[in-house]
Scaffold this active site. Structure first.
Site, PDB file in Angstrom:
ATOM      1  N   ASP A 227      -4.615  -7.378  -3.700  1.00  0.00           N
ATOM      2  CA  ASP A 227      -4.405  -8.091  -2.445  1.00  0.00           C
ATOM      3  C   ASP A 227      -3.730  -7.182  -1.410  1.00  0.00           C
ATOM      4  O   ASP A 227      -2.992  -6.261  -1.755  1.00  0.00           O
ATOM      5  CB  ASP A 227      -3.515  -9.312  -2.739  1.00  0.00           C
ATOM      6  N   GLU A 251      -8.456  -5.318  -1.267  1.00  0.00           N
ATOM      7  CA  GLU A 251      -8.722  -6.101  -0.064  1.00  0.00           C
ATOM      8  C   GLU A 251      -8.165  -5.350   1.142  1.00  0.00           C
ATOM      9  O   GLU A 251      -6.954  -5.201   1.281  1.00  0.00           O
ATOM     10  CB  GLU A 251      -8.063  -7.474  -0.157  1.00  0.00           C
TER      11      GLU A 251
END
Length: 499
Positions: A227, A251
């Site tokens: 993330d 990400e």
């Protein structure tokens, strides 16, 4: 009971157990089903248990629930699942609801008990491996989560980062064009703050490197989705990726390939946001631009270090679902076919196969169980067919996953692309004419097939014959995608009931 050809094929193919410490090369061949653990399946198997997304509360999904629904996932041809973070979260119900999603962690050495026990997570990993499937787990290294203002955080609640010394001084990101702010200031706000770890400090860096290696080892994890990668300085990531010892995909929420692609120099792969935006825009209406998609395919192919290790998607828990833009099922089929047959690793978000239409967070975090898990829905079948031919092509062509997708044709409403070694290539023709699209024949050049060769269109299970000039007469109708593969290569595959 009648069993679909793609079901027979898929169950026959997925038998090999994954190797330990799955490498980037191993992951090229995978196809990922992404799910929020809290929203996919419950231990009690309920398909009626209430889950109001607007409440932002835990709805009861578990790791055991996932185990019980692996047939449903594998039936679409997926070879891997990606689950949301497993770490213990802030326990309060905040003004923004519960930490059901997993991105507000407080104790990285404990599991989120709402999802189950350590034995349950290990059982999920084992159940996947018994099927020859991979487990990808979401991880967060950038921040923790706190119910309250950033200026009044009680750092003692964080484990092991239990003092302010481990964190950047509090400041909210004001300017996303300023990379220093992006990395050093905090996400969140003064209602739920996300204390930003100072990953330039060796004590923080070493803690994360030790932790991620242990996580992967303890639960036999095959890959990680990371993330908020752009919010951590780049030189942190090579050591993290190495310590994990498995494929890592990050990400980087930015559609500019000049910004996003360089992150592939510090980890194995990134989510393909540069493709996401033109892909969405090409198919979310019948007036979308094929030019932008065509051009971005080529840009990503040339500018990213390795486009075959990127993750292709059009839906996730951070962006509105595709069907929130249009309810046209033909457009949804085209975009799903692109995801699976483009370069890189396909990622389908749970509920996409049931044409879920939630908009922005939290509406896009619906409970999959409320669909009843039908396996005869239009998109479930389309995804299964597309995964089946991709999985089969990979099994027959060692160069398929590293062959870079080549757009061979475009017009105002159509794009065609080929992928795979000469003689074994898949040619995909996509249209944004929508379900009311007219019937016509597209004369397609550049597909690389030979005159007189018979091709099977594997979505509709029809055949076409290559013309004497080498062009392929592709019957188009109802705005549906067409996926071509040499008929002779399908012998024994069960695809389209080939014997």
């Amino acid at each position: 009971m009648m069993v679909a050809w793609w079901s027979l094929f898929l169950y026959g193919l997925q038998v090999a157990a994954p190797a330990l410490a799955a490498t980037p090369a191993d992951w090229r061949s995978q196809s990922i089903y992404f799910l929020l653990t809290d929203r996919f399946a419950r231990t009690d198997g309920s398909t009626t248990a209430t889950c109001n997304t607007a409440d932002r509360k835990y709805c009861g999904g578990t790791w055991q629930g996932i185990i019980d629904k692996l047939d449903y996932i594998q039936g679409m041809g997926f070879t891997a699942i990606w689950i949301t973070p497993v770490t213990a979260q802030l326990p309060q119900t905040t003004a923004y609801g519960d930490a059901y999603h997993g991105y507000w962690q407080q104790d990285i050495y404990s599991l989120n008990e709402n999802y189950g026990t350590a034995d349950d997570l290990k059982a999920l990993s084992s159940a996947l491996h018994e099927r020859g499937m991979y487990l990808m787990v979401d991880v967060v290294a950038n921040h923790m989560g706190y119910d309250g203002a950033g200026s009044s955080v009680d750092y003692s609640v964080f484990k092991p980062f239990s003092s302010q010394d481990y964190f950047h001084p509090f400041c909210l990101i004001q300017n996303y064009e300023d990379q220093t702010q992006v990395e050093d200031c905090w996400l969140g706000d003064n209602t739920v703050s996300l204390p930003d770890l100072d990953t330039t400090k060796d004590v923080v860096k070493n803690e994360w490197y030790d932790w991620v290696g242990s996580l992967v080892s303890n639960y036999s994890i095959d890959g990680l989705r990371i993330d908020t990668v752009k919010h951590v300085q780049k030189d942190f990531w090579p050591g993290y990726n190495k310590a994990a010892g498995v494929y890592c995909i990050g990400e980087v929420l930015d559609g500019d390939p000049a910004y996003t692609c360089p992150y592939q120099n510090v980890m194995d792969g990134v989510l393909n946001y540069p493709i996401y935006y033109p892909l969405l825009n090409a198919f979310k209406s019948t007036s979308g631009s094929m030019d932008d998609l065509y051009n971005m395919i080529n840009t990503v192919k040339s500018d990213c270090p390795d486009s075959t290790l990127l993750g292709t998607f059009v839906e996730n828990h951070d962006n509105p679902r595709f069907a929130s833009y249009t309810n046209d099922i033909a457009l949804a089929k085209n975009v799903a076919a692109f995801i699976i047959l483009n370069d890189g690793i396909p990622i389908i978000y749970a509920g996409q196969e049931q044409h879920y239409a939630g908009g922005n967070d939290p509406a896009n975090r619906e409970a999959t169980w409320l669909s009843g898990y039908p396996t005869d829905s239009e998109l479930y079948k389309l995804i299964a067919s597309a995964n089946a031919i991709r999985n089969y092509a990979i099994s027959k062509d060692t160069g398929f996953v590293t062959y870079k997708n080549w757009p061979i044709y475009k017009d105002d409403t159509t794009i065609a692309m080929r992928k795979g070694t000469d003689g074994s290539q898949i040619v995909t023709i996509l249209s944004n004419k929508g379900a009311s699209g007219d019937s016509y024949t597209l004369s397609l050049s550049g597909a690389g097939y030979t005159a007189g060769q018979q091709l099977t269109e594997v979505i509709g299970c029809t055949t076409v014959t290559v013309g004497s000039d080498g062009n392929v007469p592709v019957p188009m109708a109802g705005g549906l995608p067409r996926v071509l593969y040499p008929t002779e290569k399908l012998a024994g595959s069960k695809i389209c009931s080939s014997s």
